[in-house]
Design an enzyme around this catalytic site. Structure first.
Site, PDB file in Angstrom:
ATOM      1  CE  LYS A 142      38.763  46.522  33.634  1.00 45.01           C
ATOM      2  NZ  LYS A 142      37.866  47.680  33.821  1.00 45.01           N
ATOM      3  NE  ARG A 179      40.023  51.731  42.347  1.00 52.86           N
ATOM      4  CZ  ARG A 179      40.046  51.028  41.221  1.00 52.86           C
ATOM      5  NH1 ARG A 179      39.776  49.729  41.265  1.00 52.86           N
ATOM      6  NH2 ARG A 179      40.340  51.597  40.072  1.00 52.86           N
ATOM      7  NE  ARG A 208      39.409  54.978  36.873  1.00 55.49           N
ATOM      8  CZ  ARG A 208      38.603  54.407  37.772  1.00 55.49           C
ATOM      9  NH1 ARG A 208      37.966  55.146  38.663  1.00 55.49           N
ATOM     10  NH2 ARG A 208      38.461  53.108  37.792  1.00 55.49           N
ATOM     11  NE  ARG A 239      43.637  50.594  32.262  1.00 49.92           N
ATOM     12  CZ  ARG A 239      43.191  49.988  33.342  1.00 49.92           C
ATOM     13  NH1 ARG A 239      43.581  48.788  33.651  1.00 49.92           N
ATOM     14  NH2 ARG A 239      42.326  50.594  34.093  1.00 49.92           N
ATOM     15  NE  ARG A 283      35.726  50.470  42.408  1.00 51.86           N
ATOM     16  CZ  ARG A 283      36.385  50.361  41.247  1.00 51.86           C
ATOM     17  NH1 ARG A 283      36.442  49.203  40.640  1.00 51.86           N
ATOM     18  NH2 ARG A 283      36.953  51.404  40.703  1.00 51.86           N
TER      19      ARG A 283
HETATM   20  P1  AP5 Z   1      34.479  46.384  39.423  1.00 51.63           P
HETATM   21  O1  AP5 Z   1      34.370  44.910  39.232  1.00 51.63           O
HETATM   22  O2  AP5 Z   1      35.343  46.882  40.532  1.00 51.63           O
HETATM   23  O3  AP5 Z   1      34.842  47.091  38.023  1.00 51.63           O
HETATM   24  P2  AP5 Z   1      36.190  47.104  37.190  1.00 51.63           P
HETATM   25  O4  AP5 Z   1      35.826  46.940  35.752  1.00 51.63           O
HETATM   26  O5  AP5 Z   1      37.183  46.150  37.771  1.00 51.63           O
HETATM   27  O6  AP5 Z   1      36.595  48.612  37.459  1.00 51.63           O
HETATM   28  P3  AP5 Z   1      37.997  49.264  37.802  1.00 51.63           P
HETATM   29  O7  AP5 Z   1      37.671  50.680  38.195  1.00 51.63           O
HETATM   30  O8  AP5 Z   1      38.786  48.454  38.781  1.00 51.63           O
HETATM   31  O9  AP5 Z   1      38.683  49.241  36.437  1.00 51.63           O
HETATM   32  P4  AP5 Z   1      39.771  50.131  35.983  1.00 51.63           P
HETATM   33  O10 AP5 Z   1      40.132  49.418  34.734  1.00 51.63           O
HETATM   34  O11 AP5 Z   1      39.469  51.574  35.840  1.00 51.63           O
HETATM   35  O12 AP5 Z   1      40.796  50.127  37.226  1.00 51.63           O
HETATM   36  P5  AP5 Z   1      42.121  49.306  37.533  1.00 51.63           P
HETATM   37  O13 AP5 Z   1      42.102  48.944  38.952  1.00 51.63           O
HETATM   38  O14 AP5 Z   1      42.365  48.251  36.526  1.00 51.63           O
HETATM   39  O15 AP5 Z   1      32.979  46.943  39.608  1.00 51.63           O
HETATM   40  C1  AP5 Z   1      32.733  48.302  39.901  1.00 51.63           C
HETATM   41  C2  AP5 Z   1      31.565  48.416  40.896  1.00 51.63           C
HETATM   42  O16 AP5 Z   1      30.375  47.975  40.267  1.00 51.63           O
HETATM   43  C3  AP5 Z   1      31.714  47.553  42.171  1.00 51.63           C
HETATM   44  O17 AP5 Z   1      31.216  48.251  43.270  1.00 51.63           O
HETATM   45  C4  AP5 Z   1      30.836  46.311  41.866  1.00 51.63           C
HETATM   46  O18 AP5 Z   1      30.289  45.774  43.062  1.00 51.63           O
HETATM   47  C5  AP5 Z   1      29.766  46.895  40.973  1.00 51.63           C
HETATM   48  N1  AP5 Z   1      29.308  45.957  39.953  1.00 51.63           N
HETATM   49  C6  AP5 Z   1      30.061  45.116  39.198  1.00 51.63           C
HETATM   50  N2  AP5 Z   1      29.274  44.423  38.339  1.00 51.63           N
HETATM   51  C7  AP5 Z   1      27.994  44.869  38.559  1.00 51.63           C
HETATM   52  C8  AP5 Z   1      26.728  44.538  37.987  1.00 51.63           C
HETATM   53  N3  AP5 Z   1      26.609  43.627  37.025  1.00 51.63           N
HETATM   54  N4  AP5 Z   1      25.631  45.198  38.463  1.00 51.63           N
HETATM   55  C9  AP5 Z   1      25.742  46.123  39.440  1.00 51.63           C
HETATM   56  N5  AP5 Z   1      26.898  46.460  40.042  1.00 51.63           N
HETATM   57  C10 AP5 Z   1      28.023  45.838  39.598  1.00 51.63           C
HETATM   58  O19 AP5 Z   1      43.233  50.439  37.264  1.00 51.63           O
HETATM   59  C11 AP5 Z   1      43.366  51.558  38.133  1.00 51.63           C
HETATM   60  C12 AP5 Z   1      44.516  52.428  37.623  1.00 51.63           C
HETATM   61  O20 AP5 Z   1      45.749  51.673  37.636  1.00 51.63           O
HETATM   62  C13 AP5 Z   1      44.398  52.923  36.172  1.00 51.63           C
HETATM   63  O21 AP5 Z   1      43.603  54.094  36.071  1.00 51.63           O
HETATM   64  C14 AP5 Z   1      45.872  53.157  35.822  1.00 51.63           C
HETATM   65  O22 AP5 Z   1      46.348  54.365  36.375  1.00 51.63           O
HETATM   66  C15 AP5 Z   1      46.571  51.986  36.522  1.00 51.63           C
HETATM   67  N6  AP5 Z   1      46.682  50.811  35.643  1.00 51.63           N
HETATM   68  C16 AP5 Z   1      46.137  49.578  35.858  1.00 51.63           C
HETATM   69  N7  AP5 Z   1      46.438  48.746  34.848  1.00 51.63           N
HETATM   70  C17 AP5 Z   1      47.208  49.460  33.976  1.00 51.63           C
HETATM   71  C18 AP5 Z   1      47.795  49.163  32.720  1.00 51.63           C
HETATM   72  N8  AP5 Z   1      47.675  47.941  32.153  1.00 51.63           N
HETATM   73  N9  AP5 Z   1      48.502  50.129  32.101  1.00 51.63           N
HETATM   74  C19 AP5 Z   1      48.648  51.350  32.650  1.00 51.63           C
HETATM   75  N10 AP5 Z   1      48.086  51.716  33.831  1.00 51.63           N
HETATM   76  C20 AP5 Z   1      47.375  50.776  34.482  1.00 51.63           C
END
Ligand code: AP5
Length: 218
Positions: free
Chosen positions: A13, A160, A171, A88, A127
């Site tokens: 994402k 992270r 997760r 979410r 990552r």
């Molecule tokens: P990346 O693009 O970083 O993936 P992502 O989907 O953004 O993963 P996240 O871990 O950031 O999502 P998340 O939803 O768990 O975390 P968030 O920060 O929102 O890609 C991942 C890796 O893969 C990278 O190294 C990239 O280079 C590689 N990659 C990407 N595409 C690729 C491809 N096609 N091929 C190969 N490699 C590839 O949330 C973190 C925490 O915050 C949550 O757990 C929660 O505690 C809190 N939080 C955030 N939002 C909310 C909410 N709305 N409500 C409640 N809590 C929340």
């Protein structure tokens, strides 16, 4: 264009959001990034969010929704936005609808990135994120030229805290239980577009762009 990206942790994402937001010339709003910035600055919001994030749990809806509402009220959001990581939960989605309707607008499209669990684990384990510019790298799939250093800005790369194996697994469980129901929620409203997010980043970006073109011209 008002867009939401939904998908499991590690679906890409954040990676795709950087391309799509810049292509559409809209602001990218990542709730995870906002929480992490608050944690590293030690703000009251960061202190509240940290224990949930470290455990791989969701931050309570009331905290998250209030934060997003503030952000959506800022002037740079007027011409459109891309939400990455919000909503979410189904209650968050309902509250987002209410906030947007208060602002006299609504969502145009919700893009779901579809990937296998095994790929999620590979992506998250490798990552690395730049502490200065936020660019996302991967030690195998998209490595920086020099280990630990961002090619874009020479910033320090970090792993992270929630990218440890046990937390990744939790997760994923949280995703299937609390976030996956959003797919049905938005499908019913006719604004869901599913993208195969397996394969190289550029291929996924191409599929996402093509789907957006189809959606906006239909
Ligand atoms: P990346 O693009 O970083 O993936 P992502 O989907 O953004 O993963 P996240 O871990 O950031 O999502 P998340 O939803 O768990 O975390 P968030 O920060 O929102 O890609 C991942 C890796 O893969 C990278 O190294 C990239 O280079 C590689 N990659 C990407 N595409 C690729 C491809 N096609 N091929 C190969 N490699 C590839 O949330 C973190 C925490 O915050 C949550 O757990 C929660 O505690 C809190 N939080 C955030 N939002 C909310 C909410 N709305 N409500 C409640 N809590 C929340």
């Amino acid at each position: 264009m008002r867009l939401v990206l939904v998908g499991p942790p590690g679906a890409g994402k954040g990676t795709q959001a950087q391309f799509v937001a810049s292509h559409l010339a809209v602001v990218q709003i990542s709730t995870g990034d906002i929480f992490r910035a608050n944690v590293s600055q030690g703000t009251p919001l960061g202190k509240q969010a940290k224990e949930y994030m470290d455990a791989g749990d969701l931050v309570p809806d009331e905290v998250t929704v209030a934060m997003v509402k503030d952000r959506l009220g800022e002037p740079d959001v007027k011409t459109g936005f891309l939400l990455d990581g919000f909503p979410r939960t189904v209650p968050q989605a309902g509250q987002l609808d209410d906030i947007l309707s208060e602002f006299g607008t609504k969502l145009d499209v919700v893009m779901e990135l579809v990937v296998d669990d095994s790929e999620v684990i590979r992506r998250l384990s490798g990552r690395r994120t730049c502490r200065s510019c936020g660019h996302i790298w991967h030690v195998d799939f998209d490595p920086p030229t020099k280990e630990g250093v961002c090619d874009n800005c020479a910033g320090e790369l970090f792993q992270r805290d929630d990218d440890q194996p046990a937390t990744i697994q939790h997760r994923l469980e949280v995703y299937y239980e609390q976030t996956a129901p959003l797919v049905g929620y938005y499908a019913e409203r006719g604004i869901l577009v599913g993208i195969d997010a397996m394969g190289p980043v550029d291929d996924v970006t191409e599929r996402a762009s093509a789907a957006l073109r189809r959606f906006t011209h239909s």
